[in-house]
Design an enzyme around this catalytic site. Sequence first.
Site, mmCIF file in Angstrom:
data_model
loop_
_atom_site.group_PDB
_atom_site.id
_atom_site.type_symbol
_atom_site.label_atom_id
_atom_site.label_comp_id
_atom_site.label_asym_id
_atom_site.label_seq_id
_atom_site.Cartn_x
_atom_site.Cartn_y
_atom_site.Cartn_z
ATOM 1 N N ASP A 280 0.863 -1.191 0.000
ATOM 2 C CA ASP A 280 0.000 0.000 0.000
ATOM 3 C C ASP A 280 0.891 1.230 0.000
ATOM 4 O OD1 ASP A 280 -2.110 1.971 0.782
ATOM 5 O OD2 ASP A 280 -3.269 0.143 1.147
ATOM 6 N N VAL B 89 1.907 0.797 -6.296
ATOM 7 C CA VAL B 89 1.874 -0.236 -7.349
ATOM 8 C C VAL B 89 1.896 0.348 -8.760
ATOM 9 C CG1 VAL B 89 0.724 -2.064 -6.039
ATOM 10 C CG2 VAL B 89 -0.656 -0.401 -7.256
ATOM 11 N N SER C 221 -6.699 1.278 -4.929
ATOM 12 C CA SER C 221 -7.349 2.359 -5.690
ATOM 13 C C SER C 221 -8.108 3.246 -4.726
ATOM 14 C CB SER C 221 -8.360 1.812 -6.708
ATOM 15 O OG SER C 221 -8.980 2.899 -7.391
ATOM 16 N N ASN D 245 1.353 -3.512 -13.983
ATOM 17 C CA ASN D 245 2.467 -4.054 -13.190
ATOM 18 C C ASN D 245 2.073 -5.365 -12.510
ATOM 19 O OD1 ASN D 245 4.233 -1.969 -13.805
ATOM 20 N ND2 ASN D 245 3.548 -0.696 -12.099
ATOM 21 N N TYR E 261 -12.430 7.230 -12.362
ATOM 22 C CA TYR E 261 -12.541 5.940 -11.664
ATOM 23 C C TYR E 261 -13.166 4.907 -12.585
ATOM 24 C CZ TYR E 261 -13.835 2.657 -7.904
ATOM 25 O OH TYR E 261 -13.981 1.550 -7.096
ATOM 26 N N ARG F 147 -18.401 8.526 1.581
ATOM 27 C CA ARG F 147 -19.450 7.557 1.248
ATOM 28 C C ARG F 147 -20.632 7.736 2.177
ATOM 29 N NH1 ARG F 147 -15.781 3.204 0.522
ATOM 30 N NH2 ARG F 147 -15.275 2.982 -1.681
HETATM 31 N N1 UDP Z 1 -25.029 10.430 -0.494
HETATM 32 C C1 UDP Z 1 -25.859 11.229 0.274
HETATM 33 N N2 UDP Z 1 -25.316 11.902 1.328
HETATM 34 C C2 UDP Z 1 -23.992 11.824 1.675
HETATM 35 C C3 UDP Z 1 -23.156 10.980 0.896
HETATM 36 C C4 UDP Z 1 -23.700 10.302 -0.183
HETATM 37 O O1 UDP Z 1 -27.064 11.334 0.016
HETATM 38 O O2 UDP Z 1 -23.596 12.472 2.654
HETATM 39 C C5 UDP Z 1 -25.620 9.693 -1.631
HETATM 40 C C6 UDP Z 1 -24.847 9.815 -2.947
HETATM 41 O O3 UDP Z 1 -25.229 10.979 -3.655
HETATM 42 C C7 UDP Z 1 -25.258 8.527 -3.652
HETATM 43 C C8 UDP Z 1 -25.464 7.533 -2.509
HETATM 44 O O4 UDP Z 1 -25.601 8.316 -1.322
HETATM 45 O O5 UDP Z 1 -26.496 8.703 -4.322
HETATM 46 C C9 UDP Z 1 -24.302 6.583 -2.325
HETATM 47 O O6 UDP Z 1 -23.120 7.341 -2.317
HETATM 48 P P1 UDP Z 1 -21.688 6.717 -2.056
HETATM 49 O O7 UDP Z 1 -20.688 7.810 -2.235
HETATM 50 O O8 UDP Z 1 -21.695 5.997 -0.762
HETATM 51 O O9 UDP Z 1 -21.491 5.597 -3.170
HETATM 52 P P2 UDP Z 1 -21.717 5.549 -4.766
HETATM 53 O O10 UDP Z 1 -22.436 6.782 -5.248
HETATM 54 O O11 UDP Z 1 -20.357 5.429 -5.317
HETATM 55 O O12 UDP Z 1 -22.565 4.347 -4.927
#
Ligand code: UDP
Length: 328
Positions: free
Chosen positions: A32, A58, A76, A100, A146, A187
């Site tokens: 890492d 990496v 990542s 790699n 991403y 998230r």
């Molecule tokens: N989201 C939200 N409030 C937050 C963070 C994320 O409503 O404080 C929403 C975001 O817009 C998305 C969903 O939750 O629709 C999941 O987001 P996350 O970033 O967890 O994962 P991903 O969008 O990559 O699935």
Amino acid sequence: MKRVLITGAAGFLGSHLCDRFIKDGCYVIGMDNLITGRITNLEHLFKHENFEFYHHDVSNFIHVPGELDYILHFASPASPIDYLKIPIQTLKVGSLGVHNCLGLAKAKNARMLIASTSEVYGDPEVHPQHEEYWGNVNPVGPRGVYDEAKRFQEAITMAYHNFHGVETRIVRIFNTYGPRMRLNDGRVLPAFIGQALRGQDLTVFGDGSQTRSFCFVDDLINGIVKLLESDYSKPVNIGNPSEITISQFAEEIISLTGTEQKVIYKDLPVDDPKQRKPDITKAKEILNWTPKVERSEGLKLTYEYFKSLTKEELFHTEHSNFDKFIIR
Ligand code: UDP
């Protein structure tokens, strides 16, 4: 004894994989660069005689002495806020990094598993998403760094499989949660639980009608190990098909934490997928895998972890300035 290299070892999923392979009696080399990973996720393994750690990026040439049986490429940045903050590293680890690793797998005659993602389906027009769906990705949108890196990663992995005969496995990981998620990675689950613990209102983006399907980390790790041990080289979805809107999810976190805070609404980030749910027919048929942990149970275990963090960790807000990084 099997020798396993895990890249992204200090991350959320990487560290759980290290635990699993140590438990299964393997020799584990964790790698890492600690940009988004945290060494505290691995601290308990350093005393173990079958574990060693390489502090290495990496995306640069990898040298590992001795034999290798398995390589799992999990390095990542993985949350929207992270890959918006470090877009070039995100592209590099999904392209140069995987190259790699594949070169190393070829040289060592090792089996290679790559962490792909439901993001390869983009903002999907097919629901639930099955592996034959090609996706709806905006290459130049904020998530493109991403999504396209992961799509390239799948392409080069299949090329090494078909052209060089390297044994490869591709797991498409859907939203996963559990202990060791970073509180401020942006998230939704750590965001909501962190807000509840700090006494802040819960920020729902958009009108909260977008859906996600959350898989507990132990289920995911079981699926990954089963895929690695199988002889199936095409992509396989691993995730929990139990779908929920983000508004409902906020309500679940409110009742889990007992917070008296309310939900506040913010703009939806650009290209935020409107719906997401894995079709896991393949995982069921090929791997005999289904998720076992109910969301209510998994959320309790995850909440226990977040409650055990120190006040300092809870209020460390390095990554929590959403407005600065999320393009709306
Ligand atoms: N989201 C939200 N409030 C937050 C963070 C994320 O409503 O404080 C929403 C975001 O817009 C998305 C969903 O939750 O629709 C999941 O987001 P996350 O970033 O967890 O994962 P991903 O969008 O990559 O699935």
